[in-house]
Motif scaffolding. Structure first.
Motif, PDB file in Angstrom:
ATOM      1  N   GLU A  38       0.830  -1.209   0.000  1.00  0.00           N
ATOM      2  CA  GLU A  38       0.000   0.000   0.000  1.00  0.00           C
ATOM      3  C   GLU A  38       0.865   1.260   0.000  1.00  0.00           C
ATOM      4  O   GLU A  38       1.856   1.352   0.714  1.00  0.00           O
ATOM      5  N   PHE A  39       0.473   2.250  -0.809  1.00  0.00           N
ATOM      6  CA  PHE A  39       1.202   3.514  -0.898  1.00  0.00           C
ATOM      7  C   PHE A  39       0.806   4.455   0.233  1.00  0.00           C
ATOM      8  O   PHE A  39      -0.376   4.659   0.499  1.00  0.00           O
ATOM      9  N   LEU A  40       1.811   5.049   0.871  1.00  0.00           N
ATOM     10  CA  LEU A  40       1.576   6.177   1.758  1.00  0.00           C
ATOM     11  C   LEU A  40       1.967   7.469   1.063  1.00  0.00           C
ATOM     12  O   LEU A  40       1.431   8.536   1.352  1.00  0.00           O
ATOM     13  N   LEU A  41       2.925   7.358   0.143  1.00  0.00           N
ATOM     14  CA  LEU A  41       3.386   8.505  -0.631  1.00  0.00           C
ATOM     15  C   LEU A  41       3.764   8.005  -2.016  1.00  0.00           C
ATOM     16  O   LEU A  41       4.469   7.011  -2.157  1.00  0.00           O
ATOM     17  N   ASP A  42       3.283   8.694  -3.040  1.00  0.00           N
ATOM     18  CA  ASP A  42       3.545   8.269  -4.419  1.00  0.00           C
ATOM     19  C   ASP A  42       3.946   9.484  -5.241  1.00  0.00           C
ATOM     20  O   ASP A  42       3.121  10.143  -5.859  1.00  0.00           O
ATOM     21  N   GLY A  43       5.243   9.800  -5.217  1.00  0.00           N
ATOM     22  CA  GLY A  43       5.742  10.969  -5.923  1.00  0.00           C
ATOM     23  C   GLY A  43       6.621  10.570  -7.104  1.00  0.00           C
ATOM     24  O   GLY A  43       6.621   9.436  -7.549  1.00  0.00           O
ATOM     25  N   GLY A  44       7.374  11.526  -7.597  1.00  0.00           N
ATOM     26  CA  GLY A  44       8.263  11.259  -8.718  1.00  0.00           C
ATOM     27  C   GLY A  44       8.501  12.495  -9.553  1.00  0.00           C
ATOM     28  O   GLY A  44       8.242  13.626  -9.125  1.00  0.00           O
ATOM     29  N   LEU A  45       8.996  12.287 -10.775  1.00  0.00           N
ATOM     30  CA  LEU A  45       9.353  13.359 -11.688  1.00  0.00           C
ATOM     31  C   LEU A  45       8.386  13.430 -12.863  1.00  0.00           C
ATOM     32  O   LEU A  45       7.888  12.391 -13.326  1.00  0.00           O
ATOM     33  N   GLU A  46       8.149  14.632 -13.356  1.00  0.00           N
ATOM     34  CA  GLU A  46       7.315  14.793 -14.538  1.00  0.00           C
ATOM     35  C   GLU A  46       8.103  14.385 -15.788  1.00  0.00           C
ATOM     36  O   GLU A  46       9.310  14.645 -15.882  1.00  0.00           O
ATOM     37  N   PRO A  47       7.447  13.751 -16.761  1.00  0.00           N
ATOM     38  CA  PRO A  47       8.138  13.269 -17.969  1.00  0.00           C
ATOM     39  C   PRO A  47       8.935  14.345 -18.694  1.00  0.00           C
ATOM     40  O   PRO A  47      10.054  14.093 -19.156  1.00  0.00           O
ATOM     41  N   GLN A  48       8.395  15.561 -18.797  1.00  0.00           N
ATOM     42  CA  GLN A  48       9.089  16.609 -19.542  1.00  0.00           C
ATOM     43  C   GLN A  48      10.400  16.987 -18.867  1.00  0.00           C
ATOM     44  O   GLN A  48      11.431  17.205 -19.524  1.00  0.00           O
ATOM     45  N   ALA A  49      10.389  17.048 -17.536  1.00  0.00           N
ATOM     46  CA  ALA A  49      11.612  17.381 -16.801  1.00  0.00           C
ATOM     47  C   ALA A  49      12.678  16.307 -17.001  1.00  0.00           C
ATOM     48  O   ALA A  49      13.857  16.611 -17.194  1.00  0.00           O
ATOM     49  N   VAL A  50      12.244  15.050 -16.982  1.00  0.00           N
ATOM     50  CA  VAL A  50      13.189  13.954 -17.181  1.00  0.00           C
ATOM     51  C   VAL A  50      13.742  13.968 -18.601  1.00  0.00           C
ATOM     52  O   VAL A  50      14.932  13.715 -18.824  1.00  0.00           O
ATOM     53  N   SER A  51      12.896  14.289 -19.560  1.00  0.00           N
ATOM     54  CA  SER A  51      13.356  14.306 -20.950  1.00  0.00           C
ATOM     55  C   SER A  51      14.463  15.336 -21.149  1.00  0.00           C
ATOM     56  O   SER A  51      15.402  15.119 -21.920  1.00  0.00           O
ATOM     57  N   GLU A  52      14.385  16.450 -20.442  1.00  0.00           N
ATOM     58  CA  GLU A  52      15.431  17.474 -20.539  1.00  0.00           C
ATOM     59  C   GLU A  52      16.740  16.987 -19.920  1.00  0.00           C
ATOM     60  O   GLU A  52      17.832  17.259 -20.439  1.00  0.00           O
ATOM     61  N   ALA A  53      16.639  16.257 -18.804  1.00  0.00           N
ATOM     62  CA  ALA A  53      17.840  15.686 -18.192  1.00  0.00           C
ATOM     63  C   ALA A  53      18.467  14.635 -19.106  1.00  0.00           C
ATOM     64  O   ALA A  53      19.693  14.558 -19.225  1.00  0.00           O
ATOM     65  N   ILE A  54      17.636  13.848 -19.767  1.00  0.00           N
ATOM     66  CA  ILE A  54      18.143  12.825 -20.684  1.00  0.00           C
ATOM     67  C   ILE A  54      18.910  13.458 -21.837  1.00  0.00           C
ATOM     68  O   ILE A  54      19.939  12.933 -22.276  1.00  0.00           O
ATOM     69  N   ASP A  55      18.444  14.587 -22.326  1.00  0.00           N
ATOM     70  CA  ASP A  55      19.189  15.302 -23.373  1.00  0.00           C
ATOM     71  C   ASP A  55      20.606  15.616 -22.900  1.00  0.00           C
ATOM     72  O   ASP A  55      21.576  15.481 -23.658  1.00  0.00           O
ATOM     73  N   ASP A  56      20.728  16.059 -21.647  1.00  0.00           N
ATOM     74  CA  ASP A  56      22.047  16.358 -21.091  1.00  0.00           C
ATOM     75  C   ASP A  56      22.911  15.107 -21.014  1.00  0.00           C
ATOM     76  O   ASP A  56      24.097  15.132 -21.363  1.00  0.00           O
ATOM     77  N   PHE A  57      22.316  14.006 -20.537  1.00  0.00           N
ATOM     78  CA  PHE A  57      23.065  12.758 -20.406  1.00  0.00           C
ATOM     79  C   PHE A  57      23.624  12.316 -21.755  1.00  0.00           C
ATOM     80  O   PHE A  57      24.793  11.940 -21.872  1.00  0.00           O
ATOM     81  N   ILE A  58      22.780  12.364 -22.767  1.00  0.00           N
ATOM     82  CA  ILE A  58      23.194  11.918 -24.097  1.00  0.00           C
ATOM     83  C   ILE A  58      24.268  12.839 -24.672  1.00  0.00           C
ATOM     84  O   ILE A  58      25.241  12.381 -25.271  1.00  0.00           O
ATOM     85  N   ASP A  59      24.109  14.149 -24.466  1.00  0.00           N
ATOM     86  CA  ASP A  59      25.109  15.107 -24.952  1.00  0.00           C
ATOM     87  C   ASP A  59      26.485  14.838 -24.353  1.00  0.00           C
ATOM     88  O   ASP A  59      27.517  15.085 -24.996  1.00  0.00           O
ATOM     89  N   ASP A  60      26.505  14.324 -23.108  1.00  0.00           N
ATOM     90  CA  ASP A  60      27.768  14.058 -22.432  1.00  0.00           C
ATOM     91  C   ASP A  60      28.192  12.591 -22.537  1.00  0.00           C
ATOM     92  O   ASP A  60      29.049  12.127 -21.771  1.00  0.00           O
ATOM     93  N   ASP A  61      27.558  11.863 -23.441  1.00  0.00           N
ATOM     94  CA  ASP A  61      27.917  10.465 -23.712  1.00  0.00           C
ATOM     95  C   ASP A  61      27.707   9.565 -22.502  1.00  0.00           C
ATOM     96  O   ASP A  61      28.494   8.662 -22.218  1.00  0.00           O
ATOM     97  N   LEU A  62      26.636   9.816 -21.753  1.00  0.00           N
ATOM     98  CA  LEU A  62      26.234   8.946 -20.656  1.00  0.00           C
ATOM     99  C   LEU A  62      25.083   8.071 -21.128  1.00  0.00           C
ATOM    100  O   LEU A  62      24.373   8.420 -22.066  1.00  0.00           O
ATOM    101  N   MET A  63      24.881   6.940 -20.458  1.00  0.00           N
ATOM    102  CA  MET A  63      23.780   6.067 -20.832  1.00  0.00           C
ATOM    103  C   MET A  63      22.604   6.287 -19.892  1.00  0.00           C
ATOM    104  O   MET A  63      22.690   5.991 -18.700  1.00  0.00           O
ATOM    105  N   PRO A  64      21.487   6.833 -20.385  1.00  0.00           N
ATOM    106  CA  PRO A  64      20.359   7.161 -19.507  1.00  0.00           C
ATOM    107  C   PRO A  64      19.482   5.964 -19.165  1.00  0.00           C
ATOM    108  O   PRO A  64      19.308   5.049 -19.967  1.00  0.00           O
ATOM    109  N   LEU A  65      18.941   6.004 -17.944  1.00  0.00           N
ATOM    110  CA  LEU A  65      17.970   5.024 -17.462  1.00  0.00           C
ATOM    111  C   LEU A  65      16.798   5.794 -16.858  1.00  0.00           C
ATOM    112  O   LEU A  65      16.962   6.914 -16.386  1.00  0.00           O
TER     113      LEU A  65
END
Length: 272
Positions: A79-106
């Protein structure tokens, strides 16, 4: 009993891969602490299903905090007491950074890990899958997958060479300053991105209110830089003896090394 609530990191503090268990002496002390009225909570960067499996295997009950504070759930029922996380658009911007720096995103969507194919780091993916027993899906375009599913992201990560981690954390923290993105590292090759509103420190505050335990009656324990919010509060934050130096700087106490069973040591010192 000086501290009514103990909140412990898992990997490098209470247990870790490859055994993925809790040693019997420490477990007996946790059980004694709970029988005396103490509350014990694991607070980990792992997915909930991974830490739930470990807790159930040793009979540990109660609550577990997963994904560095994004999810708080009951170990037995899920059972959840707290269910948070990141918005997809915010994560997509971070992934752009990861790829630009030759990191492998998950990215974790729910309890499933998605990763973008990159042969250089496949060995780490296999280690990750075995350690967490995680379902992992390889996609050609992680950003597109996240935006297509349009669901909250439990946690985003990137795999990279160990020498790049610290620089990347600093770089992304500065670039995304003013957003809700928080960058840290839980392992030498792992960069992590979470929501500032759902970090381990926020989880401590949530649990304080949930259990009606004052902050000065809470003790927290960790070993890595992603545990800085877990230790850096008005409660008693303790760093494991062989913890990262950045964590030791914010800790109110540095205890024994991991091999010497820090949770057992602290329970005996303060609570039993």
């Amino acid at each position: 009993m000086k501290y009514k609530l103990m909140i412990s990191d898992y990997d490098g503090t209470l247990g870790g891969a490859p055994l993925n268990t809790i040693d019997s002496e420490t477990l007996n002390a946790i059980n004694e602490y709970q029988q005396k009225g103490g509350i014990f909570v694991i607070c980990t960067g792992r997915m909930f299903s991974s830490i739930q499996r470990i807790c159930k295997s040793v009979g540990l009950k109660g609550l577990a905090v997963a994904f560095q504070g994004a999810k708080i759930r009951d170990i037995e029922s899920g059972e959840f007491l707290l269910d948070g996380g990141l918005e997809p658009q915010a994560v997509s911007e971070a992934i752009d950074d990861f790829i630009d720096d030759d990191l492998m995103p998950l990215a974790y969507i729910g309890e499933t890990m998605y990763y973008q194919g990159n042969a250089k780091y496949h060995e780490h993916i296999e280690i990750y899958k075995k350690a967490l027993k995680a379902e992992a899906i390889c996609v050609d375009d992680l950003k597109a997958e996240i935006l297509k599913q349009n669901k909250k992201i439990s946690k985003a990560c990137a795999l990279c060479d160990a020498e790049k981690i610290k620089g990347c954390v600093q770089k992304y923290s500065q670039k995304h300053k003013g957003t809700n993105l928080l960058f840290n590292s839980g392992a030498s090759y792992l960069l992590e991105c979470i929501n500032k509103e759902y970090n381990k420190g926020k989880a401590v505050e949530f649990l304080s209110k949930y259990f009606n335990v004052p902050l000065d009656e809470i003790i927290t324990v960790g070993d890595s830089t992603n545990d800085i919010p877990l230790l850096d509060g008005s409660w008693h934050g303790v760093a494991v003896g062989d913890a990262r130096e950045e964590l030791k700087k914010v800790a109110k106490e540095v205890t024994v090394e991991f091999k010497d069973k820090p949770i057992l040591h602290l329970l005996k010192k303060y609570c039993l």
